[in-house]
Design a protein around this motif. Structure first.
Motif, mmCIF file in Angstrom:
data_model
loop_
_atom_site.group_PDB
_atom_site.id
_atom_site.type_symbol
_atom_site.label_atom_id
_atom_site.label_comp_id
_atom_site.label_asym_id
_atom_site.label_seq_id
_atom_site.Cartn_x
_atom_site.Cartn_y
_atom_site.Cartn_z
ATOM 1 N N GLU B 41 2.107 40.247 11.819
ATOM 2 C CA GLU B 41 1.339 41.416 12.241
ATOM 3 C C GLU B 41 1.999 42.735 11.848
ATOM 4 O OE1 GLU B 41 0.381 40.778 16.417
ATOM 5 O OE2 GLU B 41 -0.179 38.737 15.866
ATOM 6 N N ASP B 42 3.304 42.880 12.137
ATOM 7 C CA ASP B 42 3.959 44.165 11.857
ATOM 8 C C ASP B 42 4.250 44.346 10.371
ATOM 9 O OD1 ASP B 42 3.847 44.381 14.529
ATOM 10 O OD2 ASP B 42 6.010 44.252 14.911
ATOM 11 N N ARG B 43 4.978 43.386 9.773
ATOM 12 C CA ARG B 43 5.461 43.594 8.406
ATOM 13 C C ARG B 43 4.540 43.006 7.344
ATOM 14 N NH1 ARG B 43 9.606 44.034 11.646
ATOM 15 N NH2 ARG B 43 11.588 44.999 11.200
ATOM 16 N N LYS B 44 3.611 42.154 7.759
ATOM 17 C CA LYS B 44 2.648 41.534 6.830
ATOM 18 C C LYS B 44 3.341 40.823 5.664
ATOM 19 C CE LYS B 44 -1.021 44.771 8.073
ATOM 20 N NZ LYS B 44 -0.892 44.337 9.452
ATOM 21 N N TRP B 45 4.447 40.142 5.958
ATOM 22 C CA TRP B 45 5.151 39.369 4.929
ATOM 23 C C TRP B 45 4.423 38.063 4.646
ATOM 24 C CZ3 TRP B 45 10.759 39.987 7.249
ATOM 25 C CH2 TRP B 45 11.237 41.271 6.895
ATOM 26 N N LEU B 46 3.763 37.529 5.665
ATOM 27 C CA LEU B 46 3.035 36.272 5.532
ATOM 28 C C LEU B 46 1.650 36.448 6.133
ATOM 29 C CD1 LEU B 46 5.704 33.694 6.835
ATOM 30 C CD2 LEU B 46 5.010 34.006 4.468
ATOM 31 N N THR B 47 0.661 35.725 5.555
ATOM 32 C CA THR B 47 -0.630 35.653 6.232
ATOM 33 C C THR B 47 -0.503 34.644 7.372
ATOM 34 O OG1 THR B 47 -1.423 33.829 4.893
ATOM 35 C CG2 THR B 47 -1.831 36.051 4.048
ATOM 36 N N SER B 48 -1.491 34.645 8.239
ATOM 37 C CA SER B 48 -1.486 33.731 9.368
ATOM 38 C C SER B 48 -1.413 32.278 8.883
ATOM 39 C CB SER B 48 -2.741 33.964 10.200
ATOM 40 O OG SER B 48 -2.580 33.451 11.474
ATOM 41 N N ALA B 49 -2.158 31.981 7.803
ATOM 42 C CA ALA B 49 -2.177 30.610 7.265
ATOM 43 C C ALA B 49 -0.807 30.229 6.701
ATOM 44 C CB ALA B 49 -3.250 30.493 6.187
ATOM 45 N N GLU B 50 -0.170 31.165 5.990
ATOM 46 C CA GLU B 50 1.159 30.887 5.432
ATOM 47 C C GLU B 50 2.177 30.671 6.543
ATOM 48 O OE1 GLU B 50 1.000 33.516 1.287
ATOM 49 O OE2 GLU B 50 1.457 34.477 3.175
ATOM 50 N N PHE B 51 2.058 31.453 7.611
ATOM 51 C CA PHE B 51 2.967 31.289 8.741
ATOM 52 C C PHE B 51 2.796 29.905 9.356
ATOM 53 C CE2 PHE B 51 4.251 31.698 13.183
ATOM 54 C CZ PHE B 51 5.501 32.268 13.033
ATOM 55 N N ASN B 52 1.548 29.469 9.552
ATOM 56 C CA ASN B 52 1.294 28.149 10.129
ATOM 57 C C ASN B 52 1.846 27.036 9.243
ATOM 58 O OD1 ASN B 52 0.043 29.331 12.269
ATOM 59 N ND2 ASN B 52 -2.031 29.005 11.515
ATOM 60 N N GLU B 53 1.777 27.254 7.930
ATOM 61 C CA GLU B 53 2.330 26.287 6.984
ATOM 62 C C GLU B 53 3.855 26.159 7.181
ATOM 63 O OE1 GLU B 53 0.505 24.614 4.692
ATOM 64 O OE2 GLU B 53 2.230 23.599 3.804
ATOM 65 N N HIS B 54 4.514 27.301 7.357
ATOM 66 C CA HIS B 54 5.962 27.292 7.629
ATOM 67 C C HIS B 54 6.263 26.534 8.932
ATOM 68 C CE1 HIS B 54 6.495 30.367 4.502
ATOM 69 N NE2 HIS B 54 7.782 30.124 4.588
ATOM 70 N N ILE B 55 5.459 26.801 9.967
ATOM 71 C CA ILE B 55 5.684 26.143 11.257
ATOM 72 C C ILE B 55 5.504 24.639 11.126
ATOM 73 C CG2 ILE B 55 4.843 25.947 13.640
ATOM 74 C CD1 ILE B 55 6.410 28.504 12.880
ATOM 75 N N SER B 56 4.506 24.251 10.338
ATOM 76 C CA SER B 56 4.240 22.838 10.129
ATOM 77 C C SER B 56 5.460 22.147 9.530
ATOM 78 C CB SER B 56 3.023 22.718 9.203
ATOM 79 O OG SER B 56 2.674 21.391 9.025
ATOM 80 N N LEU B 57 6.081 22.796 8.536
ATOM 81 C CA LEU B 57 7.292 22.240 7.933
ATOM 82 C C LEU B 57 8.437 22.198 8.953
ATOM 83 C CD1 LEU B 57 9.240 21.350 5.712
ATOM 84 C CD2 LEU B 57 9.336 23.696 4.905
ATOM 85 N N CYS B 58 8.591 23.265 9.729
ATOM 86 C CA CYS B 58 9.721 23.332 10.679
ATOM 87 C C CYS B 58 9.588 22.295 11.779
ATOM 88 C CB CYS B 58 9.820 24.731 11.277
ATOM 89 S SG CYS B 58 10.327 25.935 10.048
#
Lengths: 173, 185
Positions: B41-58
């Motif tokens: 939200e603040d820095r817009k480094w990742l879209t919501s979908a990209e963030f969820n993809e990272h969480i899925s891996l973690c």
């Protein structure tokens, strides 16, 4: 020195076994530091866990306090690094391979298989912490009230921790 | 412009450290929502979908999810030093704070007032993890097999206090075999 080595071995092993997050290893941590090494009582274990919850940062900081209880600042550092570095090294490697296996069938099978194990371990962790924290009926009622409040309202967890500490202050004389 | 390939995101160690420092310090009772706010939200480094993809891996990997996230995201945008910057940013201040709390507790923990307060706090923390565990376990009620595996893990570790590694060596392959069988069916 032997304590530091034991801390390093215990938490490094748990680092690789922490499926679905750090909290799933709490039953194994309690078993190791309370019942096998006799480094602290079960009540001390849950107190340190609670103090870590009251601080900002990831839930895994309870590990820092377990190490601190055993050997002070060196113990805190050793336990934290032992719990972090093996899993982080694995994450570093797997992060680069993820795109290659993300859509494979075995990846979906592994992930689907981990879900119920994670859930069972979390329930075991909760059961043991509630049992250790419930030194009398008042503490048990308090834990149950916090769980119900957290499940059925949108309030921030810190709000419940603050209320619980306050309840302890006025209700546990 | 839209036909150009997207430039892969590059960030400095300093920017990574700052973002994860902020998330670590503001995250009480779970840092993940705060990391999401800072990065998406603040820095817009990742879209919501990209963030969820990272969480899925973690969540697929062992260890603390947020520490894994710091390592993986840091290395993608800034190499090995990015991992170190993100991880130290995430943990540095919280570790210092938790050790100060521990020091105060060691010094004043014997005082009756403090003892009562920490007893209440412990019950509260136990209640919070109970709520978390129930939230994770509730969706399993639709599958008898999943409930059976979860009950097995709970009994082995919670009731019978069996050693962790041997227990997992039995339960995890069993659960994966069941999952594989179900996904194929």
């Amino acid at each position: 020195m032997t304590h530091l080595l034991a801390l390093a071995l215990i938490f490094a092993e748990l680092s690789f076994l922490a499926i679905g997050g750090a909290s799933t290893t709490l039953p194994a941590m309690e078993r190791a530091v309370v019942h096998q090494q006799h480094w602290m009582s079960a009540q001390e274990f849950v107190r340190l866990y609670a103090l870590a919850q009251a601080a900002p940062g990831p839930n895994m900081l309870a590990v820092t306090l377990f190490g601190w209880e055993v050997s002070g600042i060196p113990g805190a550092i050793v336990a934290t690094l032992a719990f972090l570095l093996p899993a982080c090294a694995l994450a570093y490697v797997m992060g680069h391979l993820w795109l290659r296996f993300r859509d494979r069938q075995w990846r979906k099978v592994v992930q689907a298989g981990l879900v119920p194990v994670t859930a069972g371990l979390m329930v075991a962790a909760a059961y043991l912490l509630v049992r250790d924290a419930a030194t009398d009926w008042r503490a048990l009622v308090l834990a149950a009230l916090v769980a119900v409040g957290c499940l059925f309202t949108k309030r921030h967890p810190l709000w419940f921790l603050g209320l619980a500490a306050l309840a302890g202050l006025v209700g546990f004389r | 412009m839209e036909s150009l390939p997207a430039q892969p995101l590059r960030l400095s160690s300093f920017a990574l450290f700052g973002a994860f420092f902020q998330a670590g310090l503001m995250g009480f009772g779970g840092v993940l929502p705060m990391i999401r706010r800072v990065m998406v939200e603040d820095r817009k480094w990742l879209t919501s979908a990209e963030f969820n993809e990272h969480i899925s891996l973690c969540q697929f990997l062992p260890g603390a999810n947020v520490a894994n996230l710091a390592v993986i995201f840091g290395s993608r945008v800034c190499g090995p030093q990015g991992s170190i910057a993100a991880l130290t940013g995430l943990l540095g201040a919280p570790i210092a704070i938790v050790l100060v709390i521990a020091g105060l507790y060691a010094r004043y923990g014997e005082l009756t007032l403090v003892r009562h307060m920490v007893t209440g706090l412990s019950a509260g923390a136990a209640g919070l993890i109970l709520a978390t565990a129930l939230k994770i376990a509730m969706p399993l009620r639709h599958s008898v097999l999943n409930m059976a595996v979860a009950a097995l893990a709970f009994a082995a570790l919670g009731i019978f206090r069996l050693p962790f590694l041997p227990s997992l060596c039995v339960i995890v392959p069993l659960s994966m075999a069941l999952a594989g069988w179900r996904l194929r069916a």
